[in-house]
Design a protein around this motif. Structure first.
Motif, PDB file in Angstrom:
ATOM      1  N   VAL A 189      60.374  45.761  29.168  1.00  0.00           N
ATOM      2  CA  VAL A 189      60.459  46.586  27.966  1.00  0.00           C
ATOM      3  C   VAL A 189      59.203  47.444  27.792  1.00  0.00           C
ATOM      4  CG1 VAL A 189      59.568  44.715  26.497  1.00  0.00           C
ATOM      5  CG2 VAL A 189      60.905  46.556  25.467  1.00  0.00           C
ATOM      6  N   GLU A 190      58.041  46.917  28.175  1.00  0.00           N
ATOM      7  CA  GLU A 190      56.808  47.694  28.045  1.00  0.00           C
ATOM      8  C   GLU A 190      56.843  48.905  28.972  1.00  0.00           C
ATOM      9  OE1 GLU A 190      52.048  46.816  27.909  1.00  0.00           O
ATOM     10  OE2 GLU A 190      53.143  46.090  29.658  1.00  0.00           O
ATOM     11  N   ILE A 191      57.286  48.704  30.212  1.00  0.00           N
ATOM     12  CA  ILE A 191      57.392  49.811  31.163  1.00  0.00           C
ATOM     13  C   ILE A 191      58.385  50.861  30.665  1.00  0.00           C
ATOM     14  CG2 ILE A 191      58.276  50.446  33.449  1.00  0.00           C
ATOM     15  CD1 ILE A 191      57.069  47.891  34.544  1.00  0.00           C
ATOM     16  N   LEU A 192      59.552  50.414  30.220  1.00  0.00           N
ATOM     17  CA  LEU A 192      60.594  51.351  29.797  1.00  0.00           C
ATOM     18  C   LEU A 192      60.162  52.136  28.569  1.00  0.00           C
ATOM     19  CD1 LEU A 192      63.745  49.103  30.373  1.00  0.00           C
ATOM     20  CD2 LEU A 192      62.712  50.776  31.932  1.00  0.00           C
ATOM     21  N   ASN A 193      59.480  51.477  27.620  1.00  0.00           N
ATOM     22  CA  ASN A 193      58.982  52.187  26.441  1.00  0.00           C
ATOM     23  C   ASN A 193      57.914  53.199  26.817  1.00  0.00           C
ATOM     24  OD1 ASN A 193      60.684  50.710  24.831  1.00  0.00           O
ATOM     25  ND2 ASN A 193      59.090  49.442  23.909  1.00  0.00           N
ATOM     26  N   TYR A 194      57.001  52.788  27.713  1.00  0.00           N
ATOM     27  CA  TYR A 194      55.961  53.718  28.166  1.00  0.00           C
ATOM     28  C   TYR A 194      56.584  54.933  28.844  1.00  0.00           C
ATOM     29  CZ  TYR A 194      52.718  55.828  31.469  1.00  0.00           C
ATOM     30  OH  TYR A 194      52.008  56.735  32.208  1.00  0.00           O
ATOM     31  N   TYR A 195      57.558  54.700  29.681  1.00  0.00           N
ATOM     32  CA  TYR A 195      58.210  55.799  30.400  1.00  0.00           C
ATOM     33  C   TYR A 195      58.809  56.808  29.420  1.00  0.00           C
ATOM     34  CZ  TYR A 195      61.346  58.229  33.642  1.00  0.00           C
ATOM     35  OH  TYR A 195      61.990  59.184  34.388  1.00  0.00           O
ATOM     36  N   GLU A 196      59.515  56.313  28.410  1.00  0.00           N
ATOM     37  CA  GLU A 196      60.143  57.214  27.434  1.00  0.00           C
ATOM     38  C   GLU A 196      59.095  57.981  26.636  1.00  0.00           C
ATOM     39  OE1 GLU A 196      63.313  58.005  27.093  1.00  0.00           O
ATOM     40  OE2 GLU A 196      63.682  56.756  28.860  1.00  0.00           O
ATOM     41  N   GLU A 197      58.044  57.298  26.193  1.00  0.00           N
ATOM     42  CA  GLU A 197      56.982  57.968  25.440  1.00  0.00           C
ATOM     43  C   GLU A 197      56.282  59.016  26.301  1.00  0.00           C
ATOM     44  OE1 GLU A 197      56.010  57.603  22.202  1.00  0.00           O
ATOM     45  OE2 GLU A 197      57.723  56.282  21.859  1.00  0.00           O
ATOM     46  N   ALA A 198      56.001  58.659  27.553  1.00  0.00           N
ATOM     47  CA  ALA A 198      55.300  59.588  28.438  1.00  0.00           C
ATOM     48  C   ALA A 198      56.159  60.811  28.745  1.00  0.00           C
ATOM     49  CB  ALA A 198      54.903  58.878  29.731  1.00  0.00           C
ATOM     50  N   ARG A 199      57.471  60.622  28.902  1.00  0.00           N
ATOM     51  CA  ARG A 199      58.370  61.753  29.149  1.00  0.00           C
ATOM     52  C   ARG A 199      58.390  62.702  27.937  1.00  0.00           C
ATOM     53  NH1 ARG A 199      60.038  63.606  33.682  1.00  0.00           N
ATOM     54  NH2 ARG A 199      62.171  64.019  32.994  1.00  0.00           N
ATOM     55  N   LYS A 200      58.375  62.120  26.733  1.00  0.00           N
ATOM     56  CA  LYS A 200      58.344  62.939  25.521  1.00  0.00           C
ATOM     57  C   LYS A 200      57.068  63.772  25.453  1.00  0.00           C
ATOM     58  CE  LYS A 200      61.158  59.797  22.701  1.00  0.00           C
ATOM     59  NZ  LYS A 200      61.130  58.831  21.565  1.00  0.00           N
ATOM     60  N   GLU A 201      55.984  63.216  25.994  1.00  0.00           N
ATOM     61  CA  GLU A 201      54.708  63.928  25.992  1.00  0.00           C
ATOM     62  C   GLU A 201      54.579  64.869  27.188  1.00  0.00           C
ATOM     63  OE1 GLU A 201      51.602  61.023  25.772  1.00  0.00           O
ATOM     64  OE2 GLU A 201      52.427  60.080  23.963  1.00  0.00           O
ATOM     65  N   ARG A 202      55.653  65.008  27.962  1.00  0.00           N
ATOM     66  CA  ARG A 202      55.721  65.917  29.110  1.00  0.00           C
ATOM     67  C   ARG A 202      54.713  65.572  30.207  1.00  0.00           C
ATOM     68  NH1 ARG A 202      59.233  69.864  27.815  1.00  0.00           N
ATOM     69  NH2 ARG A 202      59.569  70.352  25.598  1.00  0.00           N
ATOM     70  N   ILE A 203      54.415  64.297  30.332  1.00  0.00           N
ATOM     71  CA  ILE A 203      53.596  63.851  31.453  1.00  0.00           C
ATOM     72  C   ILE A 203      54.448  63.925  32.712  1.00  0.00           C
ATOM     73  CG2 ILE A 203      52.348  61.877  32.435  1.00  0.00           C
ATOM     74  CD1 ILE A 203      51.724  61.001  29.589  1.00  0.00           C
ATOM     75  N   PRO A 204      53.907  64.459  33.801  1.00  0.00           N
ATOM     76  CA  PRO A 204      54.718  64.589  35.028  1.00  0.00           C
ATOM     77  C   PRO A 204      55.266  63.247  35.511  1.00  0.00           C
ATOM     78  CG  PRO A 204      52.691  65.858  35.210  1.00  0.00           C
ATOM     79  CD  PRO A 204      52.578  65.048  33.956  1.00  0.00           C
ATOM     80  N   GLU A 205      56.487  63.275  36.016  1.00  0.00           N
ATOM     81  CA  GLU A 205      57.153  62.068  36.510  1.00  0.00           C
ATOM     82  C   GLU A 205      56.294  61.346  37.552  1.00  0.00           C
ATOM     83  OE1 GLU A 205      60.832  59.616  37.099  1.00  0.00           O
ATOM     84  OE2 GLU A 205      60.293  61.111  35.592  1.00  0.00           O
ATOM     85  N   GLU A 206      55.680  62.108  38.445  1.00  0.00           N
ATOM     86  CA  GLU A 206      54.857  61.510  39.495  1.00  0.00           C
ATOM     87  C   GLU A 206      53.689  60.723  38.902  1.00  0.00           C
ATOM     88  OE1 GLU A 206      52.161  62.941  43.370  1.00  0.00           O
ATOM     89  OE2 GLU A 206      53.274  64.404  42.161  1.00  0.00           O
ATOM     90  N   THR A 207      53.068  61.263  37.855  1.00  0.00           N
ATOM     91  CA  THR A 207      51.952  60.578  37.201  1.00  0.00           C
ATOM     92  C   THR A 207      52.416  59.313  36.506  1.00  0.00           C
ATOM     93  OG1 THR A 207      50.851  62.708  36.849  1.00  0.00           O
ATOM     94  CG2 THR A 207      50.105  60.856  35.507  1.00  0.00           C
ATOM     95  N   ILE A 208      53.567  59.381  35.858  1.00  0.00           N
ATOM     96  CA  ILE A 208      54.114  58.209  35.167  1.00  0.00           C
ATOM     97  C   ILE A 208      54.397  57.090  36.159  1.00  0.00           C
ATOM     98  CG2 ILE A 208      56.017  57.317  33.771  1.00  0.00           C
ATOM     99  CD1 ILE A 208      56.411  60.180  32.712  1.00  0.00           C
ATOM    100  N   MET A 209      55.087  57.425  37.241  1.00  0.00           N
ATOM    101  CA  MET A 209      55.466  56.394  38.209  1.00  0.00           C
ATOM    102  C   MET A 209      54.236  55.813  38.897  1.00  0.00           C
ATOM    103  SD  MET A 209      58.624  56.078  37.695  1.00  0.00           S
ATOM    104  CE  MET A 209      58.940  54.867  38.978  1.00  0.00           C
TER     105      MET A 209
END
Length: 561
Positions: free
Chosen positions: A389-409
């Motif tokens: 759940v922590e990973i999935l929440n971070y992913y959604e928040e980071a996508r909203k902030e337009r952080i690049p997918e590569e950086t998130i992963m």
């Protein structure tokens, strides 16, 4: 010297969902744990710490409890638990439970009743507040991202959850809640378990009045530790729990306490405090996090001099006053061999080095499942393969902030909790021998090379090195109770220290990197009678004198006297 069985023990942490599946449903279970007790006995383990197995809807992998006195269906039955406890005890292995009392599941009967009406007798079992200025009661941010407050439309109030919205916080100001917890704790202790690891125990008390955390823009503060961590009232509650319940049993108690240093830790574990035996500290787990440890997903290189400073502080401040819990791995942390070692070219060497460090410090060593065979981080290409759940929440928040997918992963590959939660790699058969079905989370692709069957068969494996380390600790009291003295404090690659007790002294030399630095021992170290007790390389002698070259990720333990 205040000797205790829990000081002399080695603890093995089991994350049951991922340990061993006995019935093919893809989820580890209690019968699976029972089937591997001989493996743990052969390793030399004294205590099992098992992560939550209580009834739970599993929004946070069992840390959201809906019935404290029942076993999650996927894990088995209470009869299975009783068998596990009896079989462990028959092998001389103690068992401690992971207990969550900061919060429950939102499906716990207490919360269902609390939520049913503002006039409910259990309304005050949880923390309810009215909103402010059309929004939440304050600006605190959850550990899992977003506000700590969840709006309840039927009542028009908000309830507090420091973690997931499915994990409402209990109200420890309510005497009825406290008595319910005492009753439940006694119930488990009377079953014969040997102690508890208290999850998130530092957070059970919140700041009076729930004031905003200091932020000039009134944004959620990440996380507002000072508002709900290690507040003074926590100690009153723990002393009462100890005096009224725990003191009646011979137990091991461990607290999860983030955001403190060793002086503050002594408030929990000081010999005269009568609260807990030991706590898990997090300072060394923040070495590679930006913003002073608050930016978990913002990566930075870690520094050996910082590690020396942190660990030396804990070793010296607690000596003779409290007790350390030593670890590099657990269910909330990425795999240490990938994080602080080299999981490619020097996987075995660096895994052995990290083990040597943890097992030769003063304190109780904790081994997390798979650590003893050198399991590594995993790199799933798609977010769909992650479950935390922590990973999935971070992913959604980071996508909203337009952080690049590569950086998130990249951040998830490095720091995500699912790195530790992939199935235990037992052998090279399909699904690593974890299950005959489809696992709840994918197996790490390197299981054909990294697995317990291979490690047990290889006398030079990480597994057998752990066996020798554990046996060494049992044979030399100085490793358990000896004084710690740091050597070479400014060396950027070598971590060296002595352990001394009565007439015994050990020297530990650790090269934390893949380069080959020169080690220059100080004149104060008497080498005339040095005897090599353990090393992860052949031929690690001191014949060349005080100056010698260390191999990549080399670890040496000498007896000096």
């Amino acid at each position: 010297m205040n000797k205790k069985w829990w000081k002399e023990s080695v603890v093995y942490q089991i994350y049951p969902m991922s340990f061993k599946d006995s019935d093919g449903d893809g989820i580890g279970d209690l019968q699976g744990v029972i089937s591997k007790l001989d493996y743990l006995k052969d390793l030399g383990i004294d205590v099992i710490w098992i992560c939550p197995i209580y009834q739970s809807p599993n929004h946070d992998n069992g840390y959201d409890i809906s019935d404290y006195c029942a076993i999650m269906d996927a894990f088995g039955t209470m009869k299975d638990f009783d068998e596990l406890l009896a079989e462990a005890h028959a092998r001389g292995i103690k068992l401690i439970m992971d207990l969550v009392v900061n919060h429950t599941s939102d499906e716990h009967p207490w919360f269902i009743e609390s939520r049913s009406s503002k006039d409910s007798p259990k309304r005050d079992y949880y923390v309810w507040r009215q909103g402010k200025n059309g929004g939440p009661p304050n600006n605190w941010e959850s550990f899992f991202s977003g506000s700590v407050w969840e709006y309840d439309e039927p009542s028009g109030d908000y309830y507090l959850h420091l973690f997931s919205k499915h994990q409402p916080d209990l109200n420890w100001k309510n005497p009825e809640v406290i008595e319910e917890i005492y009753k439940m704790v006694r119930w488990w202790l009377d079953k014969g378990i040997d102690g508890f690891r208290f999850d998130a125990i530092a957070h059970i008390v919140k700041a009076e009045g729930f004031p905003d955390a200091d932020d000039p823009d009134n944004r959620p503060v990440v996380p507002a530790y000072q508002m709900f961590s290690n507040l003074e009232k926590v100690h009153d509650l723990l002393r009462d729990l100890n005096r009224k319940v725990l003191l009646n049993y011979d137990l091991m108690t461990v607290g999860e306490t983030s955001g403190l240093g060793p002086e503050q830790a002594l408030c929990y574990i000081g010999d005269e405090r009568h609260e807990l035996n030991m706590v898990f500290q997090f300072e060394h787990m923040q070495l590679d996090a930006a913003f002073g440890g608050t930016g978990k997903w913002e990566l930075r290189p870690w520094n050996l001099l910082e590690l020396k400073q942190i660990m030396s502080k804990w070793q010296t401040v607690l000596h003779g006053k409290g007790w350390n819990a030593n670890y590099f791995n657990n269910h909330d942390q990425p795999r240490a061999v990938s994080r602080f070692g080299n999981d490619k070219l020097y996987r075995k060497e660096s895994a052995k080095l990290l083990a040597t460090f943890i097992h030769t410090l003063e304190g109780t060593p904790f081994v997390y499942q798979g650590e003893e065979i050198g399991m590594t981080n995993v790199r799933f290409d798609s977010i769909d393969d992650y479950r935390d759940v922590e990973i999935l929440n971070y992913y959604e928040e980071a996508r909203k902030e337009r952080i690049p997918e590569e950086t998130i992963m990249k951040a998830i590959w490095s720091k995500g909790r699912d790195n530790a939660r992939t199935p235990m790699q037992w052998d090279s058969s399909p699904q690593a021998g974890f299950t005959s079905g489809v696992p709840w989370i994918r197996v790490n692709a390197n299981y054909p090379e990294v697995n317990a069957e291979e490690a047990v068969a290889d006398p030079d494996s990480v597994y057998h090195y752990y066996r020798r380390l554990i046996a060494l600790r049992k044979a030399h009291e100085v490793i358990v109770y000896g004084d710690y003295q740091l050597l070479l404090p400014l060396h950027p690659e070598i971590y060296a220290y002595t352990r001394s007790c009565n007439e015994s002294q050990l020297l530990v030399l650790l090269n934390f990197f893949e380069r080959q630095p020169v080690c220059e021992l100080p004149d104060s170290i008497e080498l005339e009678k040095a005897e090599l007790l353990l090393s992860n390389y052949e031929g690690s002698s001191l014949d060349s004198g005080r100056d010698f070259t260390m191999q990549p990720y080399e670890a040496r333990v000498y007896r000096l006297s």
